[in-house]
Motif scaffolding. Structure first.
Motif, short mmCIF file in Angstrom:
data_model
loop_
_atom_site.label_atom_id
_atom_site.label_comp_id
_atom_site.label_asym_id
_atom_site.label_seq_id
_atom_site.Cartn_x
_atom_site.Cartn_y
_atom_site.Cartn_z
N UNK A 210 0.82 -1.10 -0.17
CA UNK A 210 -0.02 -0.03 0.01
C UNK A 210 0.99 1.07 0.03
N UNK A 211 1.56 1.46 -1.12
CA UNK A 211 2.68 2.37 -1.19
C UNK A 211 2.56 3.66 -2.24
N UNK A 212 1.26 3.83 -2.25
CA UNK A 212 0.94 4.91 -3.43
C UNK A 212 0.79 6.27 -2.73
N UNK A 213 1.36 7.61 -3.21
CA UNK A 213 0.98 8.54 -3.30
C UNK A 213 -0.47 8.98 -3.73
N UNK A 214 -1.47 9.51 -2.79
CA UNK A 214 -2.85 9.53 -3.44
C UNK A 214 -2.84 11.19 -4.05
N UNK A 215 -2.42 12.06 -3.30
CA UNK A 215 -2.36 13.58 -3.83
C UNK A 215 -1.29 14.16 -2.91
N UNK A 216 -0.93 15.28 -3.54
CA UNK A 216 0.11 16.38 -3.03
C UNK A 216 -0.67 17.55 -3.33
N UNK A 217 -0.88 18.62 -2.50
CA UNK A 217 -1.25 19.86 -2.91
C UNK A 217 0.04 20.87 -2.69
N UNK A 219 0.46 23.95 -3.26
CA UNK A 219 0.14 25.02 -2.38
C UNK A 219 0.26 24.89 -1.04
N UNK A 220 -0.53 24.11 -0.53
CA UNK A 220 -0.68 24.02 0.98
C UNK A 220 0.37 22.98 1.56
N UNK A 221 0.96 22.27 0.88
CA UNK A 221 1.94 21.31 1.37
C UNK A 221 1.20 19.99 1.85
N UNK A 222 -0.13 19.90 1.64
CA UNK A 222 -0.78 18.56 2.13
C UNK A 222 -0.51 17.20 1.40
N UNK A 223 0.05 16.21 1.83
CA UNK A 223 0.28 15.07 1.43
C UNK A 223 -0.75 14.09 1.70
N UNK A 224 -1.40 13.40 0.76
CA UNK A 224 -2.29 12.18 1.07
C UNK A 224 -1.74 10.97 0.51
N UNK A 225 -1.61 9.88 1.31
CA UNK A 225 -1.12 8.61 0.66
C UNK A 225 -1.34 7.46 1.33
N UNK A 226 -1.18 6.46 0.87
CA UNK A 226 -1.36 4.84 1.50
C UNK A 226 -0.36 4.83 2.75
N UNK A 227 -1.00 4.02 3.59
CA UNK A 227 -0.08 3.98 4.73
C UNK A 227 1.42 3.25 4.75
N UNK A 228 1.36 2.28 3.37
CA UNK A 228 2.66 1.68 3.38
C UNK A 228 3.79 2.25 2.54
N UNK A 229 3.88 3.67 2.42
CA UNK A 229 4.82 4.44 2.11
C UNK A 229 5.84 4.66 2.68
N UNK A 230 7.15 4.34 2.40
CA UNK A 230 8.32 4.53 3.15
C UNK A 230 8.49 5.93 3.53
N UNK A 231 8.97 6.19 4.68
CA UNK A 231 9.00 7.66 5.02
C UNK A 231 10.16 8.25 4.15
N UNK A 232 11.23 7.71 3.99
CA UNK A 232 12.37 8.16 3.39
C UNK A 232 11.84 8.82 1.71
N UNK A 233 11.00 7.76 1.06
CA UNK A 233 10.46 8.05 -0.26
C UNK A 233 9.61 9.11 -0.30
N UNK A 234 8.78 9.42 0.83
CA UNK A 234 7.85 10.44 0.82
C UNK A 234 8.78 11.85 1.15
N UNK A 235 9.74 11.40 1.83
CA UNK A 235 10.72 12.74 1.90
C UNK A 235 10.99 13.25 0.67
N UNK A 236 11.58 12.30 0.00
CA UNK A 236 12.17 12.70 -1.39
C UNK A 236 11.06 13.25 -2.25
N UNK A 237 10.04 12.53 -2.34
CA UNK A 237 8.95 13.16 -3.12
C UNK A 237 8.46 14.50 -2.71
N UNK A 238 8.25 14.87 -1.34
CA UNK A 238 7.74 16.26 -1.06
C UNK A 238 8.83 17.28 -1.43
N UNK A 239 10.37 16.89 -1.10
CA UNK A 239 11.33 17.83 -1.30
C UNK A 239 11.53 18.25 -2.42
#
Lengths: 530, 530
Positions: A210-217, A219-239
């Protein structure tokens, strides 16, 4: 006074890490025994907390050193190698060469299996229908999910389920609830307290797929993702999009965001961005009976009724399975400094801001004052990514390094800052040669001490000298016996050192309300009921 | 285009405020109808949120104005008077001259009294024994507690209790629980949704006399105090010690910290310091049956079991009575600027930091860019306390000003920022002359619109044009029908526009668990059950 470098050096720790020397050094990182009294620590806290909380600033100053800092550049000179693999991937999927077999939890601890059903061939067939190809029964694959990464607890689950959607999770739980089958939700399996592996034969419900990003805004910086996303990968994604995750921790290469939320992970950015209770905007949770609770809002403010998502933050998978997370990401700072300072304690400070020139000047002023006052004796500042990561790795890999030192008795305590290190000194005297090492480090600004005691192997007599002594000591200071790691399996019996009976009773009532059959992560968080 | 100053001017509002002119101006504060499209608002949000969240900075620049700003200094020239009474004290204790009598809630709304007991002379005697001298039955004194400050709802309670300690609260609730007497907890009675006054004859349990600071840690900034402390007094207390409260709102002169927590108040510092779910460290709560739940920890981190305090933050007194609060106060910024900017919308921005020179330079750069791009057409910057307060008063007193315009239909919505103002324009067209004013202002960085519609008196036909239209509009945007005001009595029926049935069911289960007889703040928060 003995050189602290020498007393902290542990050659055995070089095994398997490839950079044992500086990991050894980091053993007493943030805190180091010495002539420094409680009062000075308080002043350090004051600096740290004010510095990081009030001031969002940084500096792109060039690398600088002070007198005596020659030891630190040698540490940093391995930056190339560190840069190549700065991120720790925790995994229990392979047994380290020569590591002893992990004893079954049910053999080491006094715990009795509750009367759940046993998984049958028919159950497996149902699971296969719910998630085709997502049912694992291969014992070799299961091994990695049955043992915690610290190699201290072991379950004997015969089945691992890997859903991809919350509807699949709902289908699994609906069936398990009906059949009275116990379920152990599992993220990256990086927990510290045996919360993420089965105690007996609970079905392991992994969020790995369950490792999919659902949405990222953006402007606001709101990330919505599935629970199995690895923190480091999310960090890279938002950075890449100009933001940072509001949390960061040593296990980032393996841990899942759902697991982070389920354990209310603290970590390295807690002082700056606060608790997940503040930064998580919404959750999707599947309840024990398979009900999907959709509180996956992305709103900053929403006061329509009780804030249900809060119940699940820190409930360690015992009240529901988190399947998706909405989280507020702060903008990425454009100027970052990491200062590694030497006093009787080592202190690592990160500053973040938006104006390099200003930040540089401000940091210089601060460090010059700190040096001239004698509070800091030596140090270095880094601004480029490789050196930043090398300095942070000192901190992030302590836990992994300790796990190579033998059996580790881990305590994660909140204490009044002026007494933060007293327990370490106290225990060194109390335990003597029984312990290989008594190590204290932690988060100065949060009043959070990570106390670690190592021995060659698990020793009941050492444990008896540690417990309940450590908990009673903490309770006398009105501290917390679990600051950020949670209770899981190993600490569930000590809840009452930090919470009154009325609170415990309400927790048990909430558990009974949300999971009346007790199938979700049994034997965890709450004490066994009489 | 009509001058926005003129269209916003409402002479009637001068009544009773002593500074009507600029309050009138503030009517369209933060948002003003005009040629500005959604896209520009989004960009403003981006600025605001990044500016305030990432950057903790400020400037002690001298007062400066730009072309056309002459209108604003005239507004500020009354600074002396403003400085003398900059803080709004909301009170319903005296009826404004000429104000119409407030209709009893039970006469205006379709609501049926639940079968609670009626307070008897014997009950009063028991209360008098529990809190000698703290039992009020004088109808004139009760009047102030039976009517909300907006003068829209009225209960008919015959008794007001004023405990001083949590043990007294426990004694009262234990007795009421046994006797099946309904209780309406009341702080400063500054709520917006009729949550703080009785609907029928509920006993009013006031926190007014529970106004003691219990402790303050001048290193960590942790404040522990009783629930009845007035926010403004706490602000003053912690500011004298180098800290600020993490929340601030227009009602600060009257509202109680316990009430703030019970309603999960947002307010003016939300963007900077985040939600109370993150800044409240601990609570003491008395449950419906008189059990004292002591979760009044001062620890930054505490993961021992479920975070029970979160249940009560935002539960509007329906799950328990908050009797004491532990809250994390951030260090007081040493440099603060408030910028009041004119574009098609008015924007108020506060910056806070620690280096005046740097902040001044940074703010100048920003404003020059904003002006030269045409996005901002005019504005002023203030750094001294009197002017700062005068500018903030523009924002803080809008709600009070609106209450003088007649009956106010209030909506507090979270919406996607790019659509934040559309509903205002839409309603102006829809309502035509039925409404005196349709006013939109709010918190740009939080996506929070305060929508206010005024009419001479309460009008069922106007209400029918507003509801459910406003809620359906909001639900289509996946917004929240109560961003920060809560549901109280007036909004409890609209919860389902923002929450799914599964969430509502769990809320009802939690209510039944914590307050099985439903005696705590009945008719509030949750919809009436069929």
């Amino acid at each position: 006074m003995v050189s602290p470098w020498k007393t902290a050096s542990v050659p055995g720790l070089q095994l398997g890490l490839g950079c044992g020397f500086w990991i050894c050094r980091s053993y007493r990182f943030l805190f180091r025994a010495g002539a420094m009294g409680p009062q000075v620590v308080t002043r350090q806290l004051l600096w740290l907390s004010r510095w990081q909380v009030v001031c969002a600033w940084g500096a792109s100053v060039q690398h600088r050193t002070w007198a005596g800092v020659s030891r630190i550049p040698s540490l940093l000179s391995s930056g190339g190698a560190l840069g190549a693999s700065p991120l720790v991937r925790r995994s229990s999927s392979s047994t380290p060469p020569g590591a002893p077999e992990v004893v079954l939890t049910q053999q080491r601890y006094p715990v009795t299996r509750l009367p759940f059903s046993v998984v049958s061939a028919e159950d497996l067939a149902v699971f296969e229908r719910i998630l085709p190809g997502g049912v694992v029964t291969d014992p070799e694959v299961l091994e990695a999910s049955n043992v915690d990464w610290l190699r201290t607890v072991r379950g004997c689950s015969k089945v691992l389920l890997r859903p991809r959607t919350s509807q699949e999770v709902a289908g699994i739980l609906r069936y398990c609830h009906e059949r009275n089958l116990a379920v152990n939700p599992q993220g990256g399996n990086t927990g510290m307290v045996g919360g993420s592996v089965p105690v007996f034969d609970e079905i392991i419900l992994s969020t790995t797929l369950m490792n999919q990003v659902i949405s990222f805004n953006s402007v606001s910086g709101t990330l919505v993702c599935q629970a199995g996303c690895v923190l480091e990968e999310l960090s890279r994604y938002v950075e890449e999009r100009g933001f940072v995750m509001p949390l960061d921790l040593g296990a980032k290469g393996s841990c899942h965001i759902g697991g982070n939320v389920a354990t209310n992970a603290g970590g390295l950015r807690f002082l700056r961005y606060g608790s997940l209770h503040g930064t998580v905007l919404g959750l999707e949770v599947v309840l024990a009976d398979g009900t999907v609770l959709d509180c996956l809002t992305s709103l900053r403010k929403d006061n329509t009724g009780y804030d249900l998502k809060q119940l699940f933050i820190g409930s360690e998978g015992t009240l529901g399975v988190i399947t998706a997370v909405s989280i507020q990401c702060p903008p990425k700072p454009t100027a970052v400094n990491v200062a590694f300072l030497e006093s009787p304690f080592y202190v690592l400070v990160e500053t973040s801001g938006s104006r390099a020139g200003h930040d540089s000047e401000k940091l210089s002023d601060f460090l010059e004052r700190a040096l001239s006052s004698g509070l800091v004796t030596d140090g270095t500042v880094a601004t480029d990514q490789t050196r930043l990561k090398a300095l942070w790795a000192l901190r992030e890999r302590i836990s992994e390094a300790l796990s190579r030192d033998g059996y580790v008795y881990k305590y994660d305590l909140s204490l009044p800052t002026e007494r933060l290190y007293d327990l370490v000194s106290d225990l060194r005297a109390r335990l003597g040669s029984q312990a290989k090492h008594v190590v204290g480090y932690g988060h100065l600004g949060d009043g959070n001490l990570h106390l670690n005691v190592t021995s060659e192997a698990f020793s009941p007599s050492l444990l008896a000298d540690l417990e309940p002594y450590v908990y009673e000591w903490t309770a006398r200071q009105r501290g917390s016996v679990s600051a950020e790691h949670g209770l899981g399996f190993k600490k569930r019996g000590v809840l009452s050192y930090s919470k009154p009976p009325e609170a415990l009773r309400l927790m048990q009532q909430l558990k009974a309300l949300l999971d009346p059959k007790g199938i979700l992560n049994p034997y965890k968080t709450l004490p066994a009921q009489a």
